[in-house]
Write a protein that holds these residues in place. Structure first.
Motif, PDB file in Angstrom:
ATOM      1  N   LEU A  17     -24.601  41.268  17.816  1.00  0.00           N
ATOM      2  CA  LEU A  17     -24.282  39.900  18.160  1.00  0.00           C
ATOM      3  C   LEU A  17     -25.276  38.720  17.256  1.00  0.00           C
ATOM      4  N   ILE A  18     -26.585  39.042  17.230  1.00  0.00           N
ATOM      5  CA  ILE A  18     -27.508  38.233  16.724  1.00  0.00           C
ATOM      6  C   ILE A  18     -27.300  38.064  14.933  1.00  0.00           C
ATOM      7  N   LEU A  19     -26.836  39.574  14.714  1.00  0.00           N
ATOM      8  CA  LEU A  19     -26.461  39.591  13.280  1.00  0.00           C
ATOM      9  C   LEU A  19     -25.251  38.881  12.909  1.00  0.00           C
ATOM     10  N   ALA A  20     -24.188  39.292  13.870  1.00  0.00           N
ATOM     11  CA  ALA A  20     -22.877  38.653  13.481  1.00  0.00           C
ATOM     12  C   ALA A  20     -22.927  37.095  13.446  1.00  0.00           C
ATOM     13  N   VAL A  21     -23.418  36.491  14.359  1.00  0.00           N
ATOM     14  CA  VAL A  21     -23.537  35.009  14.562  1.00  0.00           C
ATOM     15  C   VAL A  21     -24.624  34.338  13.452  1.00  0.00           C
ATOM     16  N   GLY A  22     -25.530  34.917  13.245  1.00  0.00           N
ATOM     17  CA  GLY A  22     -26.524  34.745  12.131  1.00  0.00           C
ATOM     18  C   GLY A  22     -26.035  34.724  10.724  1.00  0.00           C
ATOM     19  N   ALA A  23     -25.040  35.776  10.284  1.00  0.00           N
ATOM     20  CA  ALA A  23     -24.600  35.809   9.297  1.00  0.00           C
ATOM     21  C   ALA A  23     -23.614  34.589   8.920  1.00  0.00           C
ATOM     22  N   MET A  24     -22.712  34.390  10.057  1.00  0.00           N
ATOM     23  CA  MET A  24     -22.090  32.995   9.743  1.00  0.00           C
ATOM     24  C   MET A  24     -22.710  31.809   9.754  1.00  0.00           C
ATOM     25  N   VAL A  25     -23.980  31.722  10.496  1.00  0.00           N
ATOM     26  CA  VAL A  25     -24.739  30.704  10.066  1.00  0.00           C
ATOM     27  C   VAL A  25     -25.427  30.558   8.889  1.00  0.00           C
ATOM     28  N   LEU A  26     -25.673  31.693   8.341  1.00  0.00           N
ATOM     29  CA  LEU A  26     -26.285  31.813   7.029  1.00  0.00           C
ATOM     30  C   LEU A  26     -25.362  31.446   6.117  1.00  0.00           C
ATOM     31  N   LEU A  27     -23.898  31.636   6.356  1.00  0.00           N
ATOM     32  CA  LEU A  27     -23.104  31.597   5.288  1.00  0.00           C
ATOM     33  C   LEU A  27     -22.569  30.100   5.211  1.00  0.00           C
ATOM     34  N   MET A  28     -22.918  29.157   6.441  1.00  0.00           N
ATOM     35  CA  MET A  28     -22.670  27.775   6.422  1.00  0.00           C
ATOM     36  C   MET A  28     -23.784  27.004   5.734  1.00  0.00           C
ATOM     37  N   ILE A  29     -24.974  27.699   6.098  1.00  0.00           N
ATOM     38  CA  ILE A  29     -26.018  26.919   5.171  1.00  0.00           C
ATOM     39  C   ILE A  29     -26.013  27.057   3.869  1.00  0.00           C
ATOM     40  N   GLY A  30     -25.469  28.247   3.361  1.00  0.00           N
ATOM     41  CA  GLY A  30     -25.190  28.385   1.766  1.00  0.00           C
ATOM     42  C   GLY A  30     -24.323  27.608   1.288  1.00  0.00           C
ATOM     43  N   VAL A  31     -23.283  27.666   1.981  1.00  0.00           N
ATOM     44  CA  VAL A  31     -22.281  26.625   1.386  1.00  0.00           C
ATOM     45  C   VAL A  31     -22.196  25.214   1.307  1.00  0.00           C
ATOM     46  N   PHE A  32     -23.204  24.725   2.362  1.00  0.00           N
ATOM     47  CA  PHE A  32     -23.501  23.290   2.402  1.00  0.00           C
ATOM     48  C   PHE A  32     -24.766  22.981   1.385  1.00  0.00           C
ATOM     49  N   SER A  33     -25.334  23.849   1.192  1.00  0.00           N
ATOM     50  CA  SER A  33     -26.602  23.606   0.577  1.00  0.00           C
ATOM     51  C   SER A  33     -26.563  24.024  -0.890  1.00  0.00           C
ATOM     52  N   GLY A  34     -25.268  24.722  -1.488  1.00  0.00           N
ATOM     53  CA  GLY A  34     -25.406  25.133  -2.785  1.00  0.00           C
ATOM     54  C   GLY A  34     -26.007  26.487  -3.182  1.00  0.00           C
ATOM     55  N   GLU A  35     -25.727  26.602  -4.648  1.00  0.00           N
ATOM     56  CA  GLU A  35     -26.357  27.915  -5.003  1.00  0.00           C
ATOM     57  C   GLU A  35     -27.761  28.002  -5.133  1.00  0.00           C
ATOM     58  N   LYS A  36     -28.517  26.649  -5.227  1.00  0.00           N
ATOM     59  CA  LYS A  36     -29.903  26.625  -4.983  1.00  0.00           C
ATOM     60  C   LYS A  36     -30.434  27.285  -3.634  1.00  0.00           C
ATOM     61  N   SER A  37     -29.730  27.359  -2.759  1.00  0.00           N
ATOM     62  CA  SER A  37     -30.368  27.863  -1.568  1.00  0.00           C
ATOM     63  C   SER A  37     -30.525  29.264  -1.403  1.00  0.00           C
ATOM     64  N   SER A  38     -30.194  30.008  -2.341  1.00  0.00           N
ATOM     65  CA  SER A  38     -30.203  31.542  -2.282  1.00  0.00           C
ATOM     66  C   SER A  38     -31.488  32.288  -1.876  1.00  0.00           C
ATOM     67  N   GLY A  39     -32.647  31.455  -2.436  1.00  0.00           N
ATOM     68  CA  GLY A  39     -33.939  32.203  -1.831  1.00  0.00           C
ATOM     69  C   GLY A  39     -34.317  31.656  -0.301  1.00  0.00           C
ATOM     70  N   PHE A  40     -33.901  30.554   0.010  1.00  0.00           N
ATOM     71  CA  PHE A  40     -34.088  30.074   1.287  1.00  0.00           C
ATOM     72  C   PHE A  40     -33.197  31.008   2.262  1.00  0.00           C
TER      73      PHE A  40
END
Length: 515
Positions: A17-40
């Motif tokens: 569950l940690i990985l499932a929820v975390g993956a969705m959170v990471l996806l949202m961070i990447g979407v709203f931060s743009g391509e420059k967020s790949s390293g973060f």
């Protein structure tokens, strides 16, 4: 399912569950931060995998969840920890090479996390339906990851081949599961085992078992379902190949062990014959086919095929000693493989070009003794030379085969190891006894935060770049090379320079810190 049992099931599956929820959170961070967020996002993904592993080790208990479809036990925990470790190391290794290998996108770590989630569910699956769902979750993410570098023809071809052949194997696996369900009336592992004990085996059930083993053999790249491995390993970006060679193999092997040991334990003589055949074929093809390989990644692909054959020697014994031997083998194999691919990722000329030919390692001991020494240890261990870990890994699986009176299998395994040692020793010979063909880029030792060779591309602000990589250095000599050679400049001058000022769209920066 009552509320109490549902909460207990959630507790047992908290790492997933940690990985499932975390993956969705990471996806949202990447979407709203743009391509420059790949390293973060990559480093957040590493932290997420670490949190999941820590919870798994210290908080997760044993038991069944979701009406028996999910099983948490010591075997599963051990293989899950190996899988999480392999995924973490692969992500860490990819962090520094993402841009040069064309995977510098925030989707990459998210897909790795989702694939790892599928692997954890595969390891704990205790039902045919949960096995298939977990396998597809992993596979769909891996298909995309293999073709992540869309601008590279080889990467796109690798992803397409992996997808087409993977879909074929999934169909075979699902067909086999439908036959098993049809002849036993159960999809749960305990139900299948009880039906076999009460009614005995039937011809249709054996056919179903054969199709299931064929589908799983594809996932571990065992012969004769190995055809995708060399092309995908060579075509996919090297960090992706390192990931393919480690964590997915561990998870698929754990799934195979649970499949044959739990529901089909009473018909061990039937599936044992299949495992013995696959094991012998994998060992022999992996040993002989790798001899003529000139690409180091294709060589490692055939090496991986051979090592899956050695691991299956322990499983073919059908005993707990054999299963323990497989666990030890997969642990040693993953460490050796990740170490080898770390050296392969360092095969980069000073101009920034990655090289993959085995002959490019010639004379490495003279140009980079540390890398040559590390790769030598890995090669010796992969070959099974004592007293390294690879020797003991093979020792345990061969001893399990001998205890099960599979003498011919053990002898063939030893002979295949001797043949396989040739191409490992050939790499060692090239590194230590041949003349160097060129020097690889190396990491500077003058400052921990400094790497002497960085690719600086258009749009990067040198002031931020130097502050990040040379912040503790009082001064530095900077050599800009490229289409326009402008010689050495001081660190202060470089801080206020843009690549537009030097007129080069592909400029490289060699820095040696002073102080």
């Amino acid at each position: 399912m009552t509320a109490d049992t549902f909460l207990a099931s959630l507790h047992l599956s908290t790492p997933e569950l940690i990985l499932a929820v975390g993956a969705m959170v990471l996806l949202m961070i990447g979407v709203f931060s743009g391509e420059k967020s790949s390293g973060f996002v990559t480093w957040l993904a590493v932290g997420l995998l670490a949190v999941s592993g820590a919870w798994l080790i210290w908080q997760t208990g044993d038991g069944q969840a979701y009406n028996g479809a999910f099983l948490s036990d010591p075997f599963g925990k051990f293989m899950k920890v190996l899988t999480l470790f392999g995924s973490m190391v692969a992500l860490i290794m990819s962090a520094g090479e993402a841009r040069s290998t064309g995977i510098d996108r925030f989707e990459f770590p998210v897909l790795i996390v989702l694939a790892t989630l599928g692997m954890l569910l595969m390891i704990s699956a205790n039902d045919l339906i949960s096995v298939y769902l977990a396998l597809e979750l992993q596979s769909l993410a891996l298909y995309v990851v293999a073709a992540m570098n869309r601008d590279n023809l080889r990467s796109t071809e690798a992803g397409l081949k992996y997808f087409v052949l993977g879909a074929l194997s999934s169909g075979m696996l699902l067909y086999g599961m439908s036959l098993v369900y049809g002849f036993t009336g159960h999809t749960g592992f305990e139900g299948i085992a009880a039906a076999l004990s009460a009614e005995g085996r039937s011809l249709g059930l054996i056919f179903g078992l054969v199709f299931i083993l064929a589908g799983v053999a594809f996932k571990i790249s065992a012969v004769p379902f190995h055809m995708w491995t060399p092309d995908v390993y060579e075509g996919a970006p090297t960090p992706v190949t390192a990931f393919f060679a480690a964590a997915p193999k561990v998870a698929a092997m754990a799934m195979l062990i649970r499949l044959v040991i739990t529901p089909f334990e009473s018909i061990v003589t039937d599936w044992q014959q299949i495992i013995v055949f696959i094991s012998i074929a994998s060992m022999l093809l992996g040993s002989f086919a790798a001899i003529g390989q000139k690409n180091i990644k294709r060589l490692m692909a055939y090496s991986s095929i051979g090592h899956m054959g050695y691991a299956l020697v322990g499983l073919a014994s059908g005993s707990m000693a054999g299963v323990r031997g497989v666990l030890i083998y997969m642990l040693v194999y993953m460490v050796m493989t990740l170490g080898t691919f770390a050296c392969i990722m360092a095969m980069k000329r000073k101009g920034g070009n990655h090289v993959e030919a085995v002959d490019d390692l010639a004379g490495l001991s003279q140009t980079n003794p540390l890398m040559a020494s590390v790769l030598t240890v890995m090669m010796f261990s992969l070959a099974g030379i004592p007293p390294l870990a690879g020797f003991f890994a093979k020792y345990f699986v061969f001893m399990a085969a001998i205890e099960a009176h599979l003498y011919a299998l053990a002898v063939i395994g030893v002979l295949a190891s001797v043949v396989g040692a040739y191409y490992y020793l050939r790499v060692i010979k090239l590194m230590w006894f041949d003349d160097p063909k060129g020097e690889f880029a190396s990491v500077g030792r003058t400052a921990p935060c400094l790497r002497p060779l960085r690719s600086v591309r258009s749009g990067l602000r040198p002031d931020r770049w130097t502050d990040r990589h040379c912040g503790r250095s009082r001064s530095a000599d900077i050599l800009l090379t490229g289409q326009n050679r402008i010689g050495r400049v001081s660190l202060d001058d470089f801080r206020h320079t843009t690549l537009g000022d030097v007129g080069s769209t592909n400029t490289e920066c060699l820095i040696r810190a002073r102080g």
